[in-house]
Design a protein around this motif. Structure first.
Motif, PDB file in Angstrom:
ATOM      1  N   ALA A 193       0.815  -1.217   0.000  1.00  0.00           N
ATOM      2  CA  ALA A 193       0.000   0.000   0.000  1.00  0.00           C
ATOM      3  C   ALA A 193       0.847   1.264   0.000  1.00  0.00           C
ATOM      4  CB  ALA A 193      -0.923   0.000   1.219  1.00  0.00           C
ATOM      5  N   ARG A 194       2.172   1.112   0.113  1.00  0.00           N
ATOM      6  CA  ARG A 194       3.053   2.280   0.218  1.00  0.00           C
ATOM      7  C   ARG A 194       3.473   2.778  -1.155  1.00  0.00           C
ATOM      8  NH1 ARG A 194       7.757   1.919   4.208  1.00  0.00           N
ATOM      9  NH2 ARG A 194       7.450   4.158   4.075  1.00  0.00           N
ATOM     10  N   SER A 195       3.578   4.085  -1.277  1.00  0.00           N
ATOM     11  CA  SER A 195       4.123   4.728  -2.473  1.00  0.00           C
ATOM     12  C   SER A 195       5.505   5.242  -2.121  1.00  0.00           C
ATOM     13  CB  SER A 195       3.232   5.895  -2.907  1.00  0.00           C
ATOM     14  OG  SER A 195       1.959   5.431  -3.258  1.00  0.00           O
ATOM     15  N   LEU A 196       6.514   4.755  -2.833  1.00  0.00           N
ATOM     16  CA  LEU A 196       7.896   5.085  -2.505  1.00  0.00           C
ATOM     17  C   LEU A 196       8.634   5.608  -3.721  1.00  0.00           C
ATOM     18  CD1 LEU A 196       8.651   1.861  -0.457  1.00  0.00           C
ATOM     19  CD2 LEU A 196       8.125   4.120   0.464  1.00  0.00           C
ATOM     20  N   ILE A 197       9.677   6.383  -3.469  1.00  0.00           N
ATOM     21  CA  ILE A 197      10.546   6.914  -4.520  1.00  0.00           C
ATOM     22  C   ILE A 197      11.946   6.429  -4.215  1.00  0.00           C
ATOM     23  CG2 ILE A 197      11.467   9.009  -5.588  1.00  0.00           C
ATOM     24  CD1 ILE A 197       8.803  10.368  -4.645  1.00  0.00           C
ATOM     25  N   SER A 198      12.593   5.823  -5.205  1.00  0.00           N
ATOM     26  CA  SER A 198      13.944   5.322  -4.976  1.00  0.00           C
ATOM     27  C   SER A 198      14.935   6.481  -4.955  1.00  0.00           C
ATOM     28  CB  SER A 198      14.341   4.323  -6.066  1.00  0.00           C
ATOM     29  OG  SER A 198      14.542   4.984  -7.295  1.00  0.00           O
ATOM     30  N   ALA A 199      16.048   6.257  -4.268  1.00  0.00           N
ATOM     31  CA  ALA A 199      17.109   7.266  -4.223  1.00  0.00           C
ATOM     32  C   ALA A 199      17.618   7.543  -5.631  1.00  0.00           C
ATOM     33  CB  ALA A 199      18.240   6.798  -3.315  1.00  0.00           C
ATOM     34  N   GLU A 200      17.690   6.503  -6.467  1.00  0.00           N
ATOM     35  CA  GLU A 200      18.152   6.688  -7.853  1.00  0.00           C
ATOM     36  C   GLU A 200      17.189   7.554  -8.651  1.00  0.00           C
ATOM     37  OE1 GLU A 200      19.798   2.923  -6.212  1.00  0.00           O
ATOM     38  OE2 GLU A 200      17.774   3.709  -6.359  1.00  0.00           O
ATOM     39  N   ALA A 201      15.886   7.318  -8.481  1.00  0.00           N
ATOM     40  CA  ALA A 201      14.890   8.121  -9.193  1.00  0.00           C
ATOM     41  C   ALA A 201      14.939   9.576  -8.737  1.00  0.00           C
ATOM     42  CB  ALA A 201      13.489   7.543  -8.995  1.00  0.00           C
ATOM     43  N   ALA A 202      15.131   9.789  -7.436  1.00  0.00           N
ATOM     44  CA  ALA A 202      15.230  11.157  -6.905  1.00  0.00           C
ATOM     45  C   ALA A 202      16.462  11.857  -7.468  1.00  0.00           C
ATOM     46  CB  ALA A 202      15.271  11.136  -5.379  1.00  0.00           C
ATOM     47  N   ALA A 203      17.584  11.128  -7.534  1.00  0.00           N
ATOM     48  CA  ALA A 203      18.822  11.721  -8.062  1.00  0.00           C
ATOM     49  C   ALA A 203      18.669  12.057  -9.537  1.00  0.00           C
ATOM     50  CB  ALA A 203      19.993  10.774  -7.836  1.00  0.00           C
ATOM     51  N   GLU A 204      18.048  11.167 -10.306  1.00  0.00           N
ATOM     52  CA  GLU A 204      17.841  11.429 -11.735  1.00  0.00           C
ATOM     53  C   GLU A 204      16.905  12.623 -11.925  1.00  0.00           C
ATOM     54  OE1 GLU A 204      17.987  11.659 -15.662  1.00  0.00           O
ATOM     55  OE2 GLU A 204      19.339  10.464 -14.424  1.00  0.00           O
ATOM     56  N   TRP A 205      15.891  12.738 -11.085  1.00  0.00           N
ATOM     57  CA  TRP A 205      14.954  13.863 -11.150  1.00  0.00           C
ATOM     58  C   TRP A 205      15.710  15.175 -10.914  1.00  0.00           C
ATOM     59  CZ3 TRP A 205      13.195  17.047  -7.003  1.00  0.00           C
ATOM     60  CH2 TRP A 205      12.096  17.864  -7.314  1.00  0.00           C
ATOM     61  N   ARG A 206      16.595  15.187  -9.904  1.00  0.00           N
ATOM     62  CA  ARG A 206      17.388  16.396  -9.636  1.00  0.00           C
ATOM     63  C   ARG A 206      18.302  16.727 -10.811  1.00  0.00           C
ATOM     64  NH1 ARG A 206      17.709  13.804  -4.706  1.00  0.00           N
ATOM     65  NH2 ARG A 206      19.841  13.117  -5.140  1.00  0.00           N
ATOM     66  N   ARG A 207      18.936  15.711 -11.397  1.00  0.00           N
ATOM     67  CA  ARG A 207      19.802  15.955 -12.560  1.00  0.00           C
ATOM     68  C   ARG A 207      18.987  16.537 -13.721  1.00  0.00           C
ATOM     69  NH1 ARG A 207      22.310  11.265 -10.565  1.00  0.00           N
ATOM     70  NH2 ARG A 207      21.037   9.904 -11.879  1.00  0.00           N
ATOM     71  N   GLY A 208      17.777  16.047 -13.909  1.00  0.00           N
ATOM     72  CA  GLY A 208      16.904  16.583 -14.956  1.00  0.00           C
ATOM     73  C   GLY A 208      16.572  18.048 -14.723  1.00  0.00           C
ATOM     74  N   LEU A 209      16.326  18.417 -13.465  1.00  0.00           N
ATOM     75  CA  LEU A 209      16.058  19.810 -13.140  1.00  0.00           C
ATOM     76  C   LEU A 209      17.274  20.684 -13.457  1.00  0.00           C
ATOM     77  CD1 LEU A 209      14.225  19.540  -9.691  1.00  0.00           C
ATOM     78  CD2 LEU A 209      13.210  20.012 -11.934  1.00  0.00           C
ATOM     79  N   GLU A 210      18.452  20.157 -13.144  1.00  0.00           N
ATOM     80  CA  GLU A 210      19.682  20.907 -13.429  1.00  0.00           C
ATOM     81  C   GLU A 210      19.892  21.072 -14.933  1.00  0.00           C
ATOM     82  OE1 GLU A 210      22.572  18.566 -11.368  1.00  0.00           O
ATOM     83  OE2 GLU A 210      22.051  19.411  -9.419  1.00  0.00           O
ATOM     84  N   ARG A 211      19.596  20.021 -15.703  1.00  0.00           N
ATOM     85  CA  ARG A 211      19.731  20.116 -17.165  1.00  0.00           C
ATOM     86  C   ARG A 211      18.762  21.164 -17.738  1.00  0.00           C
ATOM     87  NH1 ARG A 211      20.473  14.455 -16.719  1.00  0.00           N
ATOM     88  NH2 ARG A 211      18.258  14.086 -17.049  1.00  0.00           N
ATOM     89  N   GLU A 212      17.532  21.173 -17.224  1.00  0.00           N
ATOM     90  CA  GLU A 212      16.537  22.148 -17.693  1.00  0.00           C
ATOM     91  C   GLU A 212      16.977  23.570 -17.377  1.00  0.00           C
ATOM     92  OE1 GLU A 212      12.637  21.393 -16.180  1.00  0.00           O
ATOM     93  OE2 GLU A 212      12.605  19.353 -16.980  1.00  0.00           O
ATOM     94  N   ALA A 213      17.622  23.768 -16.235  1.00  0.00           N
ATOM     95  CA  ALA A 213      18.025  25.101 -15.807  1.00  0.00           C
ATOM     96  C   ALA A 213      19.258  25.602 -16.551  1.00  0.00           C
ATOM     97  CB  ALA A 213      18.304  25.108 -14.309  1.00  0.00           C
ATOM     98  N   ALA A 214      20.026  24.691 -17.138  1.00  0.00           N
ATOM     99  CA  ALA A 214      21.275  25.069 -17.816  1.00  0.00           C
ATOM    100  C   ALA A 214      21.010  25.695 -19.175  1.00  0.00           C
ATOM    101  CB  ALA A 214      22.169  23.855 -17.974  1.00  0.00           C
TER     102      ALA A 214
END
Length: 73
Positions: free
Chosen positions: A52-73
């Protein structure tokens, strides 16, 4: 809760492999409402259902942050 934030922000030094949506939001300093807006818009990290839990992996969180950085560049 500062200890939780410090622990979740430290990917390189042993962040948890999976975090709940509230933990993810706290670690990334965003509201749950904003997370769900991102999710609705297809811009949030992928969610893994474990029972019943919704979880986010550390890898998915890191990739999400990298995507934000790419968009901002």
């Amino acid at each position: 809760m500062k200890g939780t934030i410090d622990r979740l922000n430290a990917d390189a030094i042993g962040a948890p492999a999976m975090m709940s949506i509230p933990e993810f939001c706290e670690a990334h300093r965003i509201s749950r409402a904003f997370f769900y807006k991102l999710h609705k818009d297809g811009k949030a990290p992928p969610i893994c259902k474990l029972g019943a839990r919704s979880l986010i992996s550390a890898e998915a969180a890191a990739e999400w942050r990298r995507g934000l950085e790419r968009e901002a560049a």
